[in-house]
Design an enzyme around this catalytic site. Structure first.
Site, PDB file in Angstrom:
ATOM      1  N   PRO A 115       4.052   9.673  -0.630  1.00  0.00           N
ATOM      2  CA  PRO A 115       4.049  10.909  -1.415  1.00  0.00           C
ATOM      3  C   PRO A 115       4.229  10.659  -2.912  1.00  0.00           C
ATOM      4  O   PRO A 115       5.151  11.177  -3.537  1.00  0.00           O
ATOM      5  CB  PRO A 115       5.237  11.675  -0.826  1.00  0.00           C
TER       6      PRO A 115
ATOM      7  N   LYS B 284     -17.132   4.129  -8.792  1.00  0.00           N
ATOM      8  CA  LYS B 284     -15.715   4.358  -9.117  1.00  0.00           C
ATOM      9  C   LYS B 284     -15.013   3.018  -9.336  1.00  0.00           C
ATOM     10  O   LYS B 284     -14.147   2.904 -10.200  1.00  0.00           O
ATOM     11  CB  LYS B 284     -15.044   5.154  -7.989  1.00  0.00           C
TER      12      LYS B 284
ATOM     13  N   SER C 250      -3.450   4.392 -13.141  1.00  0.00           N
ATOM     14  CA  SER C 250      -2.291   4.013 -12.321  1.00  0.00           C
ATOM     15  C   SER C 250      -1.927   2.532 -12.498  1.00  0.00           C
ATOM     16  O   SER C 250      -0.753   2.164 -12.414  1.00  0.00           O
ATOM     17  CB  SER C 250      -2.509   4.376 -10.856  1.00  0.00           C
TER      18      SER C 250
ATOM     19  N   LEU D 265       0.710  -4.998  -9.284  1.00  0.00           N
ATOM     20  CA  LEU D 265      -0.540  -4.371  -9.724  1.00  0.00           C
ATOM     21  C   LEU D 265      -1.611  -4.475  -8.640  1.00  0.00           C
ATOM     22  O   LEU D 265      -1.683  -5.482  -7.934  1.00  0.00           O
ATOM     23  CB  LEU D 265      -1.058  -5.063 -10.993  1.00  0.00           C
TER      24      LEU D 265
HETATM   25  N1  LIG Z   1      -2.745   8.222  -9.792  1.00  0.00           N
HETATM   26  C1  LIG Z   1      -4.027   8.389 -10.018  1.00  0.00           C
HETATM   27  O1  LIG Z   1      -4.417   9.079 -10.973  1.00  0.00           O
HETATM   28  C2  LIG Z   1      -5.062   7.785  -9.108  1.00  0.00           C
HETATM   29  C3  LIG Z   1      -6.398   8.228  -9.219  1.00  0.00           C
HETATM   30  C4  LIG Z   1      -7.342   7.724  -8.344  1.00  0.00           C
HETATM   31  C5  LIG Z   1      -6.965   6.781  -7.392  1.00  0.00           C
HETATM   32  N2  LIG Z   1      -5.662   6.359  -7.323  1.00  0.00           N
HETATM   33  C6  LIG Z   1      -5.325   5.381  -6.287  1.00  0.00           C
HETATM   34  O2  LIG Z   1      -4.592   6.060  -5.299  1.00  0.00           O
HETATM   35  C7  LIG Z   1      -3.668   5.159  -4.667  1.00  0.00           C
HETATM   36  C8  LIG Z   1      -2.280   5.752  -4.761  1.00  0.00           C
HETATM   37  O3  LIG Z   1      -1.918   5.764  -6.136  1.00  0.00           O
HETATM   38  P1  LIG Z   1      -0.739   6.641  -6.732  1.00  0.00           P
HETATM   39  O4  LIG Z   1      -0.960   6.673  -8.207  1.00  0.00           O
HETATM   40  O5  LIG Z   1      -0.595   7.911  -5.982  1.00  0.00           O
HETATM   41  O6  LIG Z   1       0.512   5.694  -6.403  1.00  0.00           O
HETATM   42  P2  LIG Z   1       2.076   6.072  -6.422  1.00  0.00           P
HETATM   43  O7  LIG Z   1       2.303   7.243  -7.295  1.00  0.00           O
HETATM   44  O8  LIG Z   1       2.812   4.818  -6.722  1.00  0.00           O
HETATM   45  O9  LIG Z   1       2.352   6.527  -4.935  1.00  0.00           O
HETATM   46  C9  LIG Z   1       2.556   5.633  -3.860  1.00  0.00           C
HETATM   47  C10 LIG Z   1       3.564   6.265  -2.960  1.00  0.00           C
HETATM   48  O10 LIG Z   1       3.694   5.460  -1.787  1.00  0.00           O
HETATM   49  C11 LIG Z   1       5.055   5.313  -1.521  1.00  0.00           C
HETATM   50  N3  LIG Z   1       5.298   4.110  -0.740  1.00  0.00           N
HETATM   51  C12 LIG Z   1       5.336   2.823  -1.160  1.00  0.00           C
HETATM   52  N4  LIG Z   1       5.583   2.000  -0.136  1.00  0.00           N
HETATM   53  C13 LIG Z   1       5.699   2.778   0.949  1.00  0.00           C
HETATM   54  C14 LIG Z   1       5.965   2.515   2.301  1.00  0.00           C
HETATM   55  N5  LIG Z   1       6.177   1.274   2.747  1.00  0.00           N
HETATM   56  N6  LIG Z   1       6.031   3.547   3.162  1.00  0.00           N
HETATM   57  C15 LIG Z   1       5.825   4.809   2.723  1.00  0.00           C
HETATM   58  N7  LIG Z   1       5.578   5.126   1.461  1.00  0.00           N
HETATM   59  C16 LIG Z   1       5.503   4.122   0.572  1.00  0.00           C
HETATM   60  C17 LIG Z   1       5.707   5.254  -2.876  1.00  0.00           C
HETATM   61  O11 LIG Z   1       7.106   5.450  -2.759  1.00  0.00           O
HETATM   62  P3  LIG Z   1       8.124   5.443  -3.993  1.00  0.00           P
HETATM   63  O12 LIG Z   1       8.199   6.895  -4.382  1.00  0.00           O
HETATM   64  O13 LIG Z   1       9.369   4.896  -3.422  1.00  0.00           O
HETATM   65  O14 LIG Z   1       7.503   4.596  -5.067  1.00  0.00           O
HETATM   66  C18 LIG Z   1       4.974   6.375  -3.561  1.00  0.00           C
HETATM   67  O15 LIG Z   1       5.533   7.624  -3.227  1.00  0.00           O
HETATM   68  C19 LIG Z   1      -3.842   3.830  -5.403  1.00  0.00           C
HETATM   69  O16 LIG Z   1      -4.758   3.017  -4.711  1.00  0.00           O
HETATM   70  C20 LIG Z   1      -4.435   4.236  -6.742  1.00  0.00           C
HETATM   71  O17 LIG Z   1      -5.193   3.194  -7.329  1.00  0.00           O
HETATM   72  C21 LIG Z   1      -4.704   6.848  -8.153  1.00  0.00           C
END
Ligand SMILES: NC(=O)c1ccc[n+]([C@@H]2O[C@H](COP(=O)([O-])OP(=O)(O)OC[C@H]3O[C@@H](n4cnc5c(N)ncnc54)[C@H](OP(=O)(O)O)[C@@H]3O)[C@@H](O)[C@H]2O)c1
Length: 297
Positions: A13, A179, A248, A259
């Protein structure tokens, strides 16, 4: 289950996961939320206001009692292995896992941890960022692209009528590689520690175009149909973005987290090498990103 009303869980989340959880919650389909940090609620904000998704976020896979029809997996590609206990607990033989991650290797990465059901990659188009107060700032319209497969209907049904629109692409490979090119060049932001404003520099534009042309050649060899205009269009997109727009991988770099260099940049180098395509810019960029993310030192 009925394919019209699937039971849904979200693993991860964070920025993307909170957006999907809020989109589902707004239409009365709040998913089971599974994370690694205990949270009482999730909060999404955008130009239209705030959405609070009541929790709690579960943190113990052993407490899961039932499998679900659909899992949205929104952990980073570097976190899939540690999220595997959630996939074991939530997935039955027919559970669809929709991977909300950047890259072109989601299926291969996640399939070893699912229980045999379909694993669907996606392209996530919206920028979302985690804020210091724990909320998530959605900086665009929520939109996903999915491949056209028999399992896709479950995701479409779950997100029907939500703020997150879903496109189904006949040529998903091309969409995913387009992308990926955008993500690969965004990796330069993690090296400079700068946001999208840096693309206003002529030298950064020149480097970015050269890198994107290299990535384009590999993408085409991998089966993507992408025109010669794509590198310029991607650079123009960054130049037209708000100067403070991040990515991100930059957020992870600034927070000292691992990373996603391999899934976003390393893949171009690996696939290029295996096809005998020279990748001189990747040869420089990838080790620097790898060292920035993984050390040592
Ligand atoms: N953000 C963007 O704008 C964007 C856009 C397009 C694509 N993406 C892609 O989408 C994906 C997710 O990115 P994000 O930016 O949403 O990342 P993020 O904000 O770091 O979210 C990852 C989530 O996963 C949780 N997590 C980590 N390890 C876990 C585990 N073992 N079990 C359950 N939950 C766990 C994290 O917990 P914690 O809260 O403890 O850290 C965090 O809540 C990536 O591949 C990214 O490249 C992101």
């Amino acid at each position: 289950m009925t394919s019209d009303n699937p039971t849904v869980a979200l693993i991860g989340p964070g920025a993307i996961g909170t957006t999907i959880a809020a989109a589902l919650h707004e239409v009365g389909r709040t998913p089971t939320m599974c994370g690694r940090s205990a949270r009482e609620r999730l909060e999404l904000r955008d130009d239209r206001g705030r959405v609070v998704v009541p929790g709690p976020v579960r943190i113990d896979p052993a407490e899961v009692e039932n499998t679900v029809d659909l899992v949205f997996l929104a952990v980073k590609s570097t976190q899939v292995e540690t999220a595997a206990p959630w996939l074991s607990a939530l997935c039955g033989a027919k559970t669809v896992v929709c991977v909300l991650q950047n890259g072109v290797e989601q299926k291969a990465l996640v399939e070893p941890y699912s229980s045999g059901g379909p694993v669907l990659p996606s392209v996530v188009w919206f920028p979302a960022q985690r804020e210091p107060d724990g909320s998530v700032w959605l900086r665009g319209e929520a939109r996903l692209t999915l491949p056209d497969t028999p399992a896709t209907g479950v995701v479409v049904a779950a997100l029907r009528g939500t703020r997150c629109s879903v496109d189904v692409a006949a040529d998903f490979t091309s969409v995913a590689w387009r992308k990926l090119l955008q993500n690969a060049v965004a990796g330069l932001m993690a090296l400079t520690g700068r946001r999208a404003g840096m693309f206003a520099r002529a030298d950064v534009t020149e480097l970015s175009l050269a890198y994107l042309r290299e990535c384009l050649e590999v993408a085409r060899a991998e089966g993507a149909t992408l025109g010669d205009d794509v590198p310029q269009a991607i650079v123009d997109g960054f130049r037209g973005s708000p100067a403070d727009l991040g990515t991100s991988i930059l957020a992870d770099r600034q927070a000292g987290r691992p990373l996603e260099w391999d899934s976003r940049n390393g893949v171009v180098l690996r696939r290029g090498r295996s096809r005998g395509i020279p990748t001189p810019i990747s040869d420089l960029v990838v080790p620097l990103l790898a060292a920035a993310g993984d050390g040592p030192g």
